[in-house]
Design an enzyme around this catalytic site. Structure first.
Site, PDB file in Angstrom:
ATOM      1  N   GLY A  21       0.716  -1.215  -0.195  1.00 55.37           N
ATOM      2  CA  GLY A  21       0.096   0.107  -0.015  1.00 55.37           C
ATOM      3  C   GLY A  21       1.051   1.231   0.172  1.00 55.37           C
ATOM      4  O   GLY A  21       0.220   2.173   0.174  1.00 55.37           O
ATOM      5  N   HIS A  71      14.591   6.324  22.232  1.00 59.76           N
ATOM      6  CA  HIS A  71      15.404   5.229  21.977  1.00 59.76           C
ATOM      7  C   HIS A  71      16.417   5.641  20.706  1.00 59.76           C
ATOM      8  O   HIS A  71      17.569   5.590  20.702  1.00 59.76           O
ATOM      9  CB  HIS A  71      14.709   3.826  21.777  1.00 59.76           C
ATOM     10  CG  HIS A  71      15.498   2.890  21.299  1.00 59.76           C
ATOM     11  ND1 HIS A  71      15.819   1.539  22.165  1.00 59.76           N
ATOM     12  CD2 HIS A  71      16.201   2.444  20.174  1.00 59.76           C
ATOM     13  CE1 HIS A  71      16.741   0.735  21.459  1.00 59.76           C
ATOM     14  NE2 HIS A  71      16.789   1.195  20.347  1.00 59.76           N
ATOM     15  N   GLU A  72      15.547   5.810  19.620  1.00 63.02           N
ATOM     16  CA  GLU A  72      16.417   6.266  18.554  1.00 63.02           C
ATOM     17  C   GLU A  72      17.321   7.437  18.382  1.00 63.02           C
ATOM     18  O   GLU A  72      18.364   7.494  18.096  1.00 63.02           O
ATOM     19  CB  GLU A  72      15.601   6.462  17.077  1.00 63.02           C
ATOM     20  CG  GLU A  72      14.586   5.259  16.909  1.00 63.02           C
ATOM     21  CD  GLU A  72      15.398   3.993  16.340  1.00 63.02           C
ATOM     22  OE1 GLU A  72      16.677   4.008  16.349  1.00 63.02           O
ATOM     23  OE2 GLU A  72      14.874   2.749  16.684  1.00 63.02           O
ATOM     24  N   GLY A 128       2.334   2.361  -2.762  1.00 62.34           N
ATOM     25  CA  GLY A 128       2.460   2.882  -3.946  1.00 62.34           C
ATOM     26  C   GLY A 128       3.539   2.470  -5.014  1.00 62.34           C
ATOM     27  O   GLY A 128       3.683   3.161  -5.727  1.00 62.34           O
TER      28      GLY A 128
HETATM   29  P1  ADP Z   1       1.347  -1.250  -3.513  1.00 63.88           P
HETATM   30  O1  ADP Z   1       1.402  -1.895  -4.971  1.00 63.88           O
HETATM   31  O2  ADP Z   1       2.610  -0.709  -2.963  1.00 63.88           O
HETATM   32  O3  ADP Z   1       0.774  -2.331  -2.710  1.00 63.88           O
HETATM   33  P2  ADP Z   1      -0.478   0.486  -4.706  1.00 63.88           P
HETATM   34  O4  ADP Z   1       0.456   1.315  -5.817  1.00 63.88           O
HETATM   35  O5  ADP Z   1      -1.176  -0.562  -5.277  1.00 63.88           O
HETATM   36  O6  ADP Z   1       0.442  -0.040  -3.586  1.00 63.88           O
HETATM   37  O7  ADP Z   1      -1.355   1.666  -3.997  1.00 63.88           O
HETATM   38  C1  ADP Z   1      -2.676   1.585  -3.961  1.00 63.88           C
HETATM   39  C2  ADP Z   1      -3.412   3.030  -3.976  1.00 63.88           C
HETATM   40  O8  ADP Z   1      -3.108   3.597  -2.845  1.00 63.88           O
HETATM   41  C3  ADP Z   1      -2.982   3.455  -5.024  1.00 63.88           C
HETATM   42  O9  ADP Z   1      -3.576   3.277  -6.364  1.00 63.88           O
HETATM   43  C4  ADP Z   1      -3.071   5.001  -4.733  1.00 63.88           C
HETATM   44  O10 ADP Z   1      -4.636   5.434  -4.753  1.00 63.88           O
HETATM   45  C5  ADP Z   1      -3.105   5.034  -3.150  1.00 63.88           C
HETATM   46  N1  ADP Z   1      -1.598   5.289  -2.912  1.00 63.88           N
HETATM   47  C6  ADP Z   1      -0.653   4.450  -2.313  1.00 63.88           C
HETATM   48  N2  ADP Z   1       0.654   5.064  -2.193  1.00 63.88           N
HETATM   49  C7  ADP Z   1       0.258   6.269  -2.569  1.00 63.88           C
HETATM   50  C8  ADP Z   1       1.253   7.416  -2.835  1.00 63.88           C
HETATM   51  N3  ADP Z   1       2.507   7.468  -2.274  1.00 63.88           N
HETATM   52  N4  ADP Z   1       0.582   8.684  -3.174  1.00 63.88           N
HETATM   53  C9  ADP Z   1      -0.421   8.544  -3.600  1.00 63.88           C
HETATM   54  N5  ADP Z   1      -1.344   7.468  -3.686  1.00 63.88           N
HETATM   55  C10 ADP Z   1      -0.869   6.351  -2.961  1.00 63.88           C
HETATM   56 ZN    ZN Z   2      18.063   0.483  19.054  1.00 63.92          ZN
END
Ligand code: ADP
Ligand code: ZN
Ligand code: MG
Length: 623
Positions: free
Chosen positions: A214, A434-435, A216
């Site tokens: 999720g 911690h960090e 992107g």
């Molecule tokens: P992944 O492939 O990393 O699991 P996706 O590209 O399928 O994630 O992301 C799913 C949806 O979430 C995208 O279609 C978009 O709508 C939203 N999304 C995820 N990351 C971003 C981002 N960095 N900027 C804008 N929208 C994002």
């Molecule tokens: Zn540590």
């Protein structure tokens, strides 16, 4: 959820080609033809005569020879008949019945009940059933209609996900600036592959996008095609893995063929881990012939093409650790780009992208929403905006209000908590301290590697936060004082927690393991402890290999020596903890300020840390 992803445009079916599949039809037609001919010959060329008449010829001694088939009896005449026939044919009649009937002067003949229809039914009906079933299956498997699907088993479905005019651009992907910066070079290359080869340099063929779900990755891959204005061929790793052995490999071949024909372009393999799992590990590895063949084909294709053709292969995975090492070798996916969860500023940027699509009330501030959503990935934020818009719609409001967002955040957090991805505020503070503790100790002690970045955004599976130190030069030798500093930095995390919160947490387990390893090496391998002396002691053989007569393995380690080694290791670690605590006690204000800043900003870069580092260096340094 991907509600903003436009559906892929329908693609035109491929022009029919002469493929091996067509040969099957030719063979089938030939068989049918021979069969029809056979039927024709036996039944119509020689007109059957009644059985009784046949017997008359037989009794008259006019027959030279007789051939008996299952349905017909054929006789060869000694002399041709008046109408010039040399053979006569009759349908068979059961022998007893024939004997019985021949006593009476009656004309009788056997009848073959509509042979043709029988044959048709017994051959064609099962055939048709089979064909229907086959078509149905292949339609389901190949996702294409009718016989086309049947004939094109093995034709890549990547075709189905080919887009020539991708509308997504880098502006639609927010909060992953570092990843975008790394991918820009490949975009420039795709725009003009020839100019790039001018000096003989070539682009990395394969780029692997690595990051949690999720964030992107898929979106970023499409945005790359959109930015460069090149066709985008995509396929998901799990789609390669098919029922029939060999089909996946054929798909890979086909995919690369298509891509090469439309270069410059991007091939994107999503969920590479489904396909590229390390070969031959685990108890069930025996039955993965198909997967292995497919993977081997992919490796072969990647090796086999020239990077200057203008094809860039992108892949995405959220589990890079399980990938087959062969995939990561030079000339394959040798460039990895981290697509991480966004920090607070990044989340605000992602929200701005998605907020454009809804009608907003005046009180909405992306930064305020970002502050509410630590740990959210891009997809979670997209989901959040949608959820808030739905709430507002249900309310019958004209615009989405801040209150909708607070309710939606609560709902989504409840969902995420089930996956243990959201931290309680006190946990986040402990992680920040911690960090910051690690970082401050590293910035204070002379000669420690500079701190490159600190983050409290969970990365990967285990780590809740991380401090990246970048070695300033390649080191082949480490001095005793450098190792002592390294130990102090490792213990700085726990020292900060104990100092400010007054209690240790489990967060330091990994640091302690690393520190113990270093201290143990210092004592038993590098001869750096005065108490133990400059003698090398082999490490105890792991329990796994213990033989029944176990003690024999601790060769050369008397009980007393073992005790002294343990004491010396412990002394190094304790001393490191004391030094870290001393550093942090003197700089407690800096520690708390820094932790607060880290809590707000979530990541601090080298530039952000500069003033802190200067202030830290001003105080005293424990020996
Ligand atoms: P992944 O492939 O990393 O699991 P996706 O590209 O399928 O994630 O992301 C799913 C949806 O979430 C995208 O279609 C978009 O709508 C939203 N999304 C995820 N990351 C971003 C981002 N960095 N900027 C804008 N929208 C994002
Ligand atoms: Zn540590
Ligand atoms: Mg994806």
């Amino acid at each position: 959820m991907s509600f903003d992803r436009p559906p892929a445009p329908p693609t035109t079916p491929p022009a029919p080609k002469w493929k091996p599949g067509n040969l099957w039809w030719l063979a089938l037609a030939l068989v049918a033809l021979f069969w029809m001919r056979d039927l024709w010959v036996t039944s119509s060329q020689v007109q059957p005569i009644p059985y009784s008449e046949f017997v008359r010829h037989l009794k008259a001694g006019q027959l030279e020879s007789i051939k008996i088939g299952s349905r017909f009896i054929e006789g060869k005449l000694k002399a041709p008949t008046a109408d010039g026939r040399t053979r006569i044919l009759t349908t068979r009649v059961a022998p007893e019945l024939a004997r019985e009937l021949s006593q009476y002067d009656v004309r009788f003949e056997g009848v073959v009940e509509s042979t043709l229809l029988n044959e048709l039914l017994s051959w064609v009906v099962p055939g048709l059933l089979l064909l229907t079933f086959w078509t149905f299956m292949s339609k389901r498997m190949a996702g294409q209609g009718g016989l086309g699907g049947l004939l094109s088993v093995g034709k890549s479905r990547a075709k189905l996900h080919s887009e020539t005019d991708v509308k997504v651009s880098f502006d639609d992907v927010a909060g992953v600036d570092e990843a975008k910066a790394e991918l820009r070079e490949s975009v420039e290359f795709l725009k003009n592959p020839k100019a790039y080869g001018r000096l003989g340099a070539h682009m990395p063929k394969g780029v692997l996008l690595v990051g949690p779900p999720g964030t992107g990755k898929t979106l970023l891959a499409r945005a790359m095609a959109g930015e460069a204005g090149v066709p985008f061929f995509s396929i998901t790793g799990s789609e390669f893995v098919e029922m029939f052995v060999g089909v996946g490999a054929a798909r890979v071949r086909d995919l690369f063929e298509q891509a090469r024909a439309s270069a410059p372009c991007i091939i994107f393999i999503d969920e590479l881990d489904a396909l590229g799992r390390a070969r031959g590990v685990g108890p069930l590895s025996g039955g993965h012939d198909e997967k292995e063949q497919t993977l081997n084909q992919l490796l072969a294709e990647m090796d086999g093409f020239d990077a200057s053709t203008g094809v860039v292969i992108l892949a995405a995975t959220n589990r890079p650790e399980i990938l087959d090492p062969a995939l990561l070798r030079a000339g394959r996916f040798d460039r990895q780009v981290l697509v991480d969860r966004p920090d607070r500023k990044g989340r605000a940027d992602v929200l701005r992208v998605h907020l454009k699509k809804v009608t907003l009330g005046a009180d909405i501030d992306p930064d305020a929403v970002a502050a509410l959503t630590p740990g959210f990935a891009g997809a979670d934020l997209a989901n959040l905006v949608n959820e808030a818009a739905l709430l507002a719609t249900r309310r019958g409001a004209d615009a989405v209000a801040m209150a909708d967002f607070t309710v939606a955040v609560e709902r989504i957090v409840a969902g995420l908590e089930r996956h243990q991805r959201v931290l309680a505020p006190h946990e986040r503070r402990a992680i920040a301290l911690h960090e910051m503790g690690h970082a401050l100790v590293a910035m204070t002690l002379p000669g420690a590697d500079p701190v490159h970045k600190i983050s409290i955004i969970p990365r990967g599976v285990g780590a809740l936060g991380y401090t990246l130190q970048r070695p300033s030069e390649d080191r082949y030798l480490a001095s005793r004082s450098e190792l002592r500093n390294r130990l102090a930095v490792l213990l700085g995390g726990r020292a900060a927690e104990v100092l400010v919160i007054g209690e240790a947490s489990t967060g330091a387990a990994d640091d302690l393991a690393k520190a113990t390893d270093i201290a143990h090496d210092m004592v038993t391998r590098f001869g750096m402890s005065a108490e133990v002396g400059q003698v090398v002691y082999e490490r105890q053989v792991s329990r796994f290999l213990d033989l029944p007569d176990g003690p024999g393995l601790e060769r050369g380690l008397s009980d007393d020596t073992a005790r002294r080694i343990d004491a010396a290791v412990r002394a190094f670690v304790d001393e490191a903890f004391a030094r870290a605590t001393a550093v942090l006690t003197e700089r407690r204000d800096l520690l708390e300020q820094g932790a607060t800043r880290l809590l707000v900003q979530e990541t601090l870069t080298e530039a952000d840390l500069l003033p802190l580092a200067e202030a830290a260096r001003k105080g005293s340094v424990p020996s």
